[in-house]
Design an enzyme around this catalytic site. Structure first.
Site, PDB file in Angstrom:
ATOM      1  CE  LYS A   1      -4.826  -2.285   1.293  1.00 27.69           C
ATOM      2  NZ  LYS A   1      -4.885  -0.827   1.016  1.00 27.69           N
TER       3      LYS A   1
ATOM      4  CB  SER B   1      -0.957  -0.034   1.194  1.00 26.81           C
ATOM      5  OG  SER B   1      -1.949   0.948   1.084  1.00 26.81           O
TER       6      SER B   1
ATOM      7  CG  ASP C   1       7.063   5.202 -11.745  1.00 29.93           C
ATOM      8  OD1 ASP C   1       7.689   4.153 -12.037  1.00 29.93           O
ATOM      9  OD2 ASP C   1       5.824   5.235 -11.583  1.00 29.93           O
TER      10      ASP C   1
END
Length: 410
Positions: A327, A302, A313
């Site tokens: 998740k 999460s 990224d």
């Protein structure tokens, strides 16, 4: 069950299921089609009320109607997905503590280990630590009531209470033939989600055990302390998110922002307005240019995955370890009154790359298995030396630690 109670149940359950009746032109224009459709099947609210009534009237043991209604609500919510839950007062309190990082109690991190309620760590400077309770002690009683695996949650909850009130905690300890009783005065506790230390040569280790309201602030303070110990700046930082199950979304965003000066951190997609969002980074943080490696494993979920995924990224971090949990959803806690609440999935989050992690997780850039999953470095006092943590050693080598340098850091 009386007709009055049954009628009330129909109203309650109908409301939960969203079975409302309205009058309008569109409804009237479809009245005949709806009449034909509904004549083929019974009203689900009435069926559910009848099920509860039959269970209460004919089941071999008497069941309180409130217990049955709670079970029905719990079934509705838990059938949605693996993360939505109906929270009783104890569960709701746990959620509140996780989010705020504060509660009143004795300051013990306790978990079931091989069925025994074992002290993982006493929180520093809290009543339990000051009284002498140690990691590895087994809690056997609270105020004279035995603690078992079956009543574990309830008994741990009894160690909480108003600051200034007292509770007796009995523990068994290796080498002691009899349990040891500790009379503890409860106090306001702030749960530390951030720990860290200087490993030498300007390299920092920082572990986040969760994401609470105070996590980003504590990260700032910990990093500043380590930088001061290192002479004013850091050559590299290992951010350990292993076995970090997540927590507050905004906290994860704030932590990620500490390492970025601009750009998208995470986007949310949901049906209602507050479930559709974008969070972006802003400049001005001390760690924006610090070289970074992130440690993850299957227990990283999460909010941890938001941090790791967003920083990779943006090419700000390499990821070392094992695949994360996967998740990719956001849960909103909705109070119901009487100490109860719903925690339901309201949004799915998307990383800056446009990738959703739900059910997929993050694959590390450098895959490293720990032969013994328990051998995770948690800082010098925790008992696992850095030399036994293969994943951390590999993370440090990405900074250019030579074996000679690493041996000095040990």
């Amino acid at each position: 069950m009386s007709l009055t109670v049954r009628g009330i149940l129909v109203v309650i359950i109908g409301t939960v299921l969203g079975l409302t009746v309205s009058i309008g032109g569109e409804i009237l224009s479809r009245a005949e089609a709806e009449r034909r459709e509904t004549s083929q099947r019974p009203d689900p609210a009435i069926v559910l009320a009848d099920v509860i009534a039959r269970v209460q009237e004919e089941y071999v043991e008497q069941i309180d109607s409130q217990v049955l209604i709670d079970s029905a609500i719990r079934g509705i919510i838990e059938e949605l997905d693996g993360h939505s839950r109906y929270l009783n007062s104890h569960d709701y309190e746990d959620i509140r503590i996780t989010a705020s990082g504060r509660y009143a109690g004795v300051g013990l991190d306790v978990a079931l280990r091989d069925g025994a309620p074992t002290v993982i760590t006493p929180i520093e400077h809290a009543p339990a630590q000051r009284a002498g309770i140690l990691a590895g002690d087994v809690v056997v009683a609270v105020d004279g009531a035995p603690v078992t695996a079956e009543n574990f949650d309830r008994m741990v909850g009894r160690m909480r209470g108003p600051a200034g009130s007292k509770v007796v905690v009995a523990v068994s300890r290796d080498g002691q033939t009899q349990p040891i009783d500790f009379m503890l005065e409860r106090a306001d506790i702030e749960v530390a989600t951030v720990t860290g230390e200087h490993l030498g040569d300007g390299f920092a280790y920082v572990r986040l055990s969760g994401f609470a309201e105070n996590t980003a602030r504590d990260l700032d303070n910990t990093a500043a302390r380590i930088a001061s110990e290192a002479g004013g700046s850091l050559r590299g930082l290992v951010l350990d998110l292993r076995n970090n199950p997540g927590g507050v979304l905004e906290s994860a965003v704030d932590v990620t922002d500490r390492f970025l000066d601009s750009g998208l951190i995470v986007r949310g997609s949901g049906r209602i307005a507050h479930a559709r969002f974008e969070h972006r980074a802003s400049a001005g943080h001390a760690l924006e240019d610090t070289p970074l490696v992130i440690l993850v494993n299957g227990g990283s979920a999460s909010a941890s995955e938001i941090v790791a995924g967003a920083l990779r990224d943006h090419n700000r971090a390499q990821i070392v370890g094992l695949d994360t949990y996967g998740k990719g959803s956001v849960q909103t806690v909705m109070p119901l009154g009487a100490g109860q609440a719903l925690k339901i999935t309201t949004s799915h989050y998307v990383l800056p790359s446009g990738r959703s992690l739900n059910g997929k997780g993050i694959a590390p850039d450098i895959w490293v298995r720990n032969d013994d999953p328990s051998l995770l470095f948690r800082g010098t006092p925790a008992g696992v030396p850095l030399s036994e943590d293969r994943q951390l050693r590999r993370a440090l080598r990405t900074f250019g630690y030579t074996p000679l340098t690493l041996s000095r850091a040990l």
